[in-house]
Design a protein around this motif. Structure first.
Motif, PDB file in Angstrom:
ATOM      1  N   ARG A 128      10.623 -11.702  -2.336  1.00  0.00           N
ATOM      2  CA  ARG A 128      11.033 -10.323  -2.610  1.00  0.00           C
ATOM      3  C   ARG A 128      10.125  -9.298  -1.946  1.00  0.00           C
ATOM      4  O   ARG A 128      10.420  -8.106  -1.949  1.00  0.00           O
ATOM      5  CB  ARG A 128      11.059 -10.076  -4.115  1.00  0.00           C
ATOM      6  CG  ARG A 128      11.998 -10.981  -4.892  1.00  0.00           C
ATOM      7  CD  ARG A 128      11.761 -10.823  -6.394  1.00  0.00           C
ATOM      8  NE  ARG A 128      10.412 -11.224  -6.769  1.00  0.00           N
ATOM      9  CZ  ARG A 128       9.901 -11.114  -7.998  1.00  0.00           C
ATOM     10  NH1 ARG A 128      10.657 -10.580  -8.962  1.00  0.00           N
ATOM     11  NH2 ARG A 128       8.670 -11.511  -8.256  1.00  0.00           N
ATOM     12  N   CYS A 129       8.994  -9.758  -1.429  1.00  0.00           N
ATOM     13  CA  CYS A 129       8.005  -8.850  -0.838  1.00  0.00           C
ATOM     14  C   CYS A 129       8.513  -8.345   0.509  1.00  0.00           C
ATOM     15  O   CYS A 129       8.838  -9.127   1.409  1.00  0.00           O
ATOM     16  CB  CYS A 129       6.676  -9.576  -0.669  1.00  0.00           C
ATOM     17  SG  CYS A 129       5.376  -8.513  -0.020  1.00  0.00           S
ATOM     18  N   THR A 130       8.587  -7.033   0.661  1.00  0.00           N
ATOM     19  CA  THR A 130       9.079  -6.427   1.899  1.00  0.00           C
ATOM     20  C   THR A 130       7.967  -5.795   2.735  1.00  0.00           C
ATOM     21  O   THR A 130       8.180  -5.500   3.901  1.00  0.00           O
ATOM     22  CB  THR A 130      10.128  -5.349   1.580  1.00  0.00           C
ATOM     23  OG1 THR A 130       9.531  -4.348   0.739  1.00  0.00           O
ATOM     24  CG2 THR A 130      11.328  -5.964   0.857  1.00  0.00           C
ATOM     25  N   LYS A 131       6.781  -5.598   2.133  1.00  0.00           N
ATOM     26  CA  LYS A 131       5.687  -4.974   2.874  1.00  0.00           C
ATOM     27  C   LYS A 131       4.361  -5.288   2.212  1.00  0.00           C
ATOM     28  O   LYS A 131       4.238  -5.218   0.986  1.00  0.00           O
ATOM     29  CB  LYS A 131       5.883  -3.456   2.942  1.00  0.00           C
ATOM     30  CG  LYS A 131       4.803  -2.722   3.740  1.00  0.00           C
ATOM     31  CD  LYS A 131       5.090  -1.223   3.807  1.00  0.00           C
ATOM     32  CE  LYS A 131       4.030  -0.497   4.614  1.00  0.00           C
ATOM     33  NZ  LYS A 131       4.295   0.960   4.705  1.00  0.00           N
ATOM     34  N   VAL A 132       3.374  -5.641   3.035  1.00  0.00           N
ATOM     35  CA  VAL A 132       2.006  -5.872   2.555  1.00  0.00           C
ATOM     36  C   VAL A 132       1.045  -5.336   3.599  1.00  0.00           C
ATOM     37  O   VAL A 132       1.246  -5.536   4.800  1.00  0.00           O
ATOM     38  CB  VAL A 132       1.713  -7.376   2.309  1.00  0.00           C
ATOM     39  CG1 VAL A 132       0.253  -7.564   1.926  1.00  0.00           C
ATOM     40  CG2 VAL A 132       2.592  -7.930   1.216  1.00  0.00           C
ATOM     41  N   SER A 133      -0.010  -4.656   3.143  1.00  0.00           N
ATOM     42  CA  SER A 133      -1.047  -4.191   4.053  1.00  0.00           C
ATOM     43  C   SER A 133      -2.395  -4.271   3.366  1.00  0.00           C
ATOM     44  O   SER A 133      -2.477  -4.218   2.135  1.00  0.00           O
ATOM     45  CB  SER A 133      -0.773  -2.758   4.516  1.00  0.00           C
ATOM     46  OG  SER A 133      -0.791  -1.869   3.413  1.00  0.00           O
ATOM     47  N   ILE A 151      -5.243  -3.326  -1.149  1.00  0.00           N
ATOM     48  CA  ILE A 151      -4.001  -4.020  -0.810  1.00  0.00           C
ATOM     49  C   ILE A 151      -2.841  -3.160  -1.291  1.00  0.00           C
ATOM     50  O   ILE A 151      -2.885  -2.615  -2.401  1.00  0.00           O
ATOM     51  CB  ILE A 151      -3.886  -5.411  -1.480  1.00  0.00           C
ATOM     52  CG1 ILE A 151      -5.136  -6.252  -1.245  1.00  0.00           C
ATOM     53  CG2 ILE A 151      -2.630  -6.148  -0.988  1.00  0.00           C
ATOM     54  CD1 ILE A 151      -5.985  -6.428  -2.450  1.00  0.00           C
ATOM     55  N   TYR A 152      -1.830  -3.030  -0.451  1.00  0.00           N
ATOM     56  CA  TYR A 152      -0.617  -2.314  -0.836  1.00  0.00           C
ATOM     57  C   TYR A 152       0.557  -3.252  -0.640  1.00  0.00           C
ATOM     58  O   TYR A 152       0.637  -3.973   0.370  1.00  0.00           O
ATOM     59  CB  TYR A 152      -0.422  -1.055   0.004  1.00  0.00           C
ATOM     60  CG  TYR A 152       0.907  -0.370  -0.233  1.00  0.00           C
ATOM     61  CD1 TYR A 152       1.123   0.376  -1.392  1.00  0.00           C
ATOM     62  CD2 TYR A 152       1.950  -0.499   0.682  1.00  0.00           C
ATOM     63  CE1 TYR A 152       2.341   0.990  -1.617  1.00  0.00           C
ATOM     64  CE2 TYR A 152       3.169   0.114   0.465  1.00  0.00           C
ATOM     65  CZ  TYR A 152       3.360   0.863  -0.695  1.00  0.00           C
ATOM     66  OH  TYR A 152       4.569   1.454  -0.924  1.00  0.00           O
ATOM     67  N   ALA A 153       1.473  -3.283  -1.611  1.00  0.00           N
ATOM     68  CA  ALA A 153       2.625  -4.184  -1.524  1.00  0.00           C
ATOM     69  C   ALA A 153       3.858  -3.526  -2.110  1.00  0.00           C
ATOM     70  O   ALA A 153       3.770  -2.764  -3.080  1.00  0.00           O
ATOM     71  CB  ALA A 153       2.331  -5.493  -2.255  1.00  0.00           C
ATOM     72  N   GLU A 154       4.992  -3.828  -1.516  1.00  0.00           N
ATOM     73  CA  GLU A 154       6.282  -3.403  -2.038  1.00  0.00           C
ATOM     74  C   GLU A 154       7.091  -4.647  -2.361  1.00  0.00           C
ATOM     75  O   GLU A 154       7.342  -5.479  -1.475  1.00  0.00           O
ATOM     76  CB  GLU A 154       7.014  -2.524  -1.019  1.00  0.00           C
ATOM     77  CG  GLU A 154       6.300  -1.207  -0.747  1.00  0.00           C
ATOM     78  CD  GLU A 154       7.014  -0.334   0.276  1.00  0.00           C
ATOM     79  OE1 GLU A 154       8.113  -0.739   0.738  1.00  0.00           O
ATOM     80  OE2 GLU A 154       6.478   0.743   0.625  1.00  0.00           O
ATOM     81  N   ILE A 158      10.953  -4.860  -8.279  1.00  0.00           N
ATOM     82  CA  ILE A 158       9.825  -4.626  -9.202  1.00  0.00           C
ATOM     83  C   ILE A 158       9.202  -3.266  -8.954  1.00  0.00           C
ATOM     84  O   ILE A 158       9.085  -2.444  -9.848  1.00  0.00           O
ATOM     85  CB  ILE A 158       8.751  -5.721  -9.066  1.00  0.00           C
ATOM     86  CG1 ILE A 158       9.338  -7.093  -9.363  1.00  0.00           C
ATOM     87  CG2 ILE A 158       7.594  -5.446 -10.026  1.00  0.00           C
ATOM     88  CD1 ILE A 158       8.333  -8.209  -9.289  1.00  0.00           C
ATOM     89  N   GLY A 159       8.789  -3.016  -7.698  1.00  0.00           N
ATOM     90  CA  GLY A 159       8.206  -1.717  -7.416  1.00  0.00           C
ATOM     91  C   GLY A 159       7.125  -1.786  -6.366  1.00  0.00           C
ATOM     92  O   GLY A 159       6.972  -2.782  -5.638  1.00  0.00           O
ATOM     93  N   ARG A 160       6.354  -0.718  -6.289  1.00  0.00           N
ATOM     94  CA  ARG A 160       5.265  -0.575  -5.323  1.00  0.00           C
ATOM     95  C   ARG A 160       3.944  -0.727  -6.058  1.00  0.00           C
ATOM     96  O   ARG A 160       3.753  -0.186  -7.142  1.00  0.00           O
ATOM     97  CB  ARG A 160       5.339   0.785  -4.639  1.00  0.00           C
ATOM     98  CG  ARG A 160       6.682   1.047  -3.956  1.00  0.00           C
ATOM     99  CD  ARG A 160       6.906   2.541  -3.763  1.00  0.00           C
ATOM    100  NE  ARG A 160       5.936   3.108  -2.836  1.00  0.00           N
ATOM    101  CZ  ARG A 160       5.605   4.392  -2.819  1.00  0.00           C
ATOM    102  NH1 ARG A 160       6.132   5.240  -3.702  1.00  0.00           N
ATOM    103  NH2 ARG A 160       4.731   4.836  -1.940  1.00  0.00           N
ATOM    104  N   PHE A 161       3.000  -1.458  -5.429  1.00  0.00           N
ATOM    105  CA  PHE A 161       1.731  -1.755  -6.078  1.00  0.00           C
ATOM    106  C   PHE A 161       0.565  -1.435  -5.149  1.00  0.00           C
ATOM    107  O   PHE A 161       0.636  -1.674  -3.936  1.00  0.00           O
ATOM    108  CB  PHE A 161       1.641  -3.238  -6.459  1.00  0.00           C
ATOM    109  CG  PHE A 161       2.609  -3.658  -7.533  1.00  0.00           C
ATOM    110  CD1 PHE A 161       2.234  -3.643  -8.867  1.00  0.00           C
ATOM    111  CD2 PHE A 161       3.890  -4.064  -7.197  1.00  0.00           C
ATOM    112  CE1 PHE A 161       3.129  -4.024  -9.853  1.00  0.00           C
ATOM    113  CE2 PHE A 161       4.786  -4.449  -8.175  1.00  0.00           C
ATOM    114  CZ  PHE A 161       4.407  -4.434  -9.511  1.00  0.00           C
ATOM    115  N   ALA A 162      -0.497  -0.910  -5.730  1.00  0.00           N
ATOM    116  CA  ALA A 162      -1.770  -0.751  -5.041  1.00  0.00           C
ATOM    117  C   ALA A 162      -2.800  -1.566  -5.817  1.00  0.00           C
ATOM    118  O   ALA A 162      -2.914  -1.426  -7.042  1.00  0.00           O
ATOM    119  CB  ALA A 162      -2.176   0.715  -4.974  1.00  0.00           C
TER     120      ALA A 162
END
Length: 603
Positions: A128-133, A151-154, A158-162
């Motif tokens: 489900r992860c569409t972006k990680v940095s 770390i940043y993840a979408e 679920i949502g966006r996480f820092a």
């Protein structure tokens, strides 16, 4: 001996807090207070939550490390112009120097980088992860500046996480800044530790407080669980009554992310506060269920309530001395008198909770019973000293609307005129504070409100009505044209509303300002902003904007709106109940015109 601020004045409902009272607080209480001070300072540095009693300079809570753990002390903020304050403790280490001293010039260790890279890799394994940095600049959607989350993840669905990986003590100003930033951006912030030391530094405690008593670790157990599940797992440590509970492995899906700035697996703070509120009055509710109304002078009734008197006296020992003194001064039996006063307060609480009149000291129990009971009791000499107590109870509950009744206002005024009122510190007031801390304990009430857990019956304004007012305001601003401009929305998240107002055409008047046409919404808004700007009160302007524009009465005790009124920019800003801004932008600055009352507007 090092000097410290001995008394800090907080915004109501908290009020004044002496250093002794601060040091006597349980850690969870002063840690929450410390967090709220830091959040306010970051959000509104010119409107501090706490001020020094002597110099009125902004203060915060510093954690002093001792052999017995951290001790809270008040301290002036860095850069405060308070050198002449007798309680000034001297210059503090500025943030950049403090950070450099802690890290010894190294912002990130090899272990920190390994944890960040590993968490990012585990997040990427989630389909489900569409972006990680990792450690990349995150452009802001609302705020003026972005951030560099570790770390940043979408995650879709679920949502966006820092994620902020914290191996050394975080600083209070950084914690507050990041929570406020990510909250505004709609990003869930999770602080990740590697371990929990026995003597936990206060910075870690600050993070855990904001996360409702939850600490998230990426330790060996979390690593092993993540590898086995082929996705990120965190060890969650929950704060217990006598230490940490057994850690639990949690997924991102398990976390509560719908509580504003907090992300947690289980709220460990709110249940304790609510239990404290309820434990002293549970037996009272059981006793009051039967045979109302009660004649407390009746020996059989008094005998039934003896255990309740003993219970409240165990919480408020000074009631014993009051009992003897009251009898000698008034020749009235003390315990039945106290039970009668308590039953009056319980009548208000039950009426506020049920939304209809419920009284325990009168046979009349139909509509208007509460008002009739209060008027009757306040007209009797033995109960006149409790006018302020009763008014406070009404004002801080959903029963506040009764305060608008002329008959009750008359009864309260007469009682205050004829009898000296009991105040905080009096035995009866202390008993009321223990029975209804949501109403009379300003510190606890504010904390419940901060957590979004203040019970509905103890709210001083109906949340539904407040939301309706905000909705109507948005509709009025967004659906109507003011002057030559149209309303414009600035995004669903901010829910901002910009309305241009031609103040030169706000009212078409003839001689002596008499209107020649029916008032319009444009006229009403322009008039309200002008008339209440005259008083120089931002709070009055915001209250009037709601009350006047929508022709609805502002509920008593409405929480203070966050408002700025600028002559130079001509912008009126206020926050809604959800904390997001509403704006009304004026076509031109408010000039030296004349208000409705014929007085010049203050610049």
């Amino acid at each position: 001996m090092q000097r410290t601020v001995e008394i800090a004045d907080f915004e109501l409902p908290r009020g004044a807090v002496a250093i002794g009272a601060l040091m006597a607080m349980e850690p969870a209480a002063w840690e929450h207070l410390r967090a709220e001070i830091n959040l306010r300072h970051r959000r509104e540095p010119k409107r501090p939550l706490a001020r020094c009693r002597l110099c009125q300079g902004a203060v915060y809570i510093r954690a002093q490390t001792t052999g017995n753990g951290n001790v809270p002390l008040f301290q002036h903020y860095v850069g405060a112009a308070v050198d002449d304050c007798p309680w000034y403790q001297g210059r503090n280490l500025i943030p950049d120097n403090a950070r450099a001293a802690q890290y010894q010039g190294h912002q990130e260790s090899a272990r920190h980088r390994w944890i960040c890279d590993t968490i990012a890799e585990l997040l990427e394994r989630d389909p489900r992860c569409t972006k990680v940095s990792v450690d990349r600049y995150l452009k802001p959607a609302i705020e003026d500046r972005g951030c560099y989350p570790d770390i940043y993840a979408e995650i879709e669905g679920i949502g966006r996480f820092a994620f902020e990986v914290q191996l050394s003590k975080p600083f209070a100003f950084e914690i507050a800044a990041r929570h406020l930033h990510y909250e505004a951006e709609g990003v869930s912030l999770i602080w990740v530790f590697r371990e929990l030391e026995a003597d936990l530094p206060q910075g870690f405690r600050d993070v855990i407080t904001l996360q409702r008593g939850n600490a998230f670790l990426f330790d060996v157990a979390a690593f092993d669980a993540s590898i086995a599940a082929n996705g990120l797992r965190l060890s969650t440590w929950l704060d217990g009554d006598s230490g940490w509970l057994k850690p639990r492995i949690a997924r991102l899906d398990d976390l509560d992310r719908g509580s504003g700035r907090s992300v947690f697996l289980e709220d460990r703070r709110t249940p304790r506060l609510l239990h404290y509120c309820q434990e002293a009055r549970e037996k009272w509710w059981e006793a009051l269920k039967t045979s109302a109304p009660f004649d407390f002078a009746n020996p059989k009734v008094a005998e039934r309530f003896d255990p309740l008197w003993a219970s409240i006296r165990s919480y408020v020992p000074e009631l014993s001395a009051w009992k003897d003194a009251f009898w000698h001064e008034n020749e009235i039996r003390s315990v039945p008198h106290f039970l009668e006063v308590a039953a009056m307060l319980f009548s208000i609480a039950r009426s506020a909770k049920d939304g209809r009149d419920r009284v325990y000291v009168s046979r009349y129990n139909k509509e208007g019973a509460l008002l009739a009971m209060l008027n009757a009791r306040l007209s009797a000499a033995p109960y006149m000293p409790y006018a302020t107590l009763i008014e406070t109870m009404l004002a801080n509950t959903m029963a506040h609307e009764w305060l608008s009744r002329a008959s009750l206002q008359t009864a309260l005024a007469k009682a205050r005129h004829r009898a000296a009122q009991i105040r905080p510190g009096h035995a009866i007031w202390s008993a009321a504070k223990r029975l209804f801390p949501e109403v009379f304990d300003g510190m606890l009430r504010a904390e419940l409100n901060d957590l979004g857990q203040l019970p509905a019956w103890a709210m001083s304004n109906p949340a539904r009505d407040q939301q309706e007012l905000e909705h109507d305001l948005l509709v009025a601003c967004a659906g109507l044209h003011f002057g030559n401009g149209a309303a414009v929305g600035s995004g669903a998240r901010s829910r901002s509303c910009l309305a241009r107002i031609d103040l030169d055409r706000r009212r078409r008047s003839g001689r002596r300002g008499r209107r020649r046409h029916a008032p319009s919404n444009r006229d009403a808004l322009g008039s309200i902003v002008r008339d209440f700007h005259e008083a120089g009160s931002a709070q009055a302007a915001g209250s009037a904007l709601f009350a006047g524009l929508l022709a609805k009465r502002q509920p008593s005790g409405w929480g203070r709106p966050a408002i700025s009124l600028s002559d130079h920019l001509g912008v009126l800003c206020l926050s809604g109940s959800d904390g997001r801004p509403l704006h009304a932008k004026l076509d031109r600055p408010l000039g030296p015109a004349t208000g409705r009352l014929g007085r010049p507007l203050h610049r």
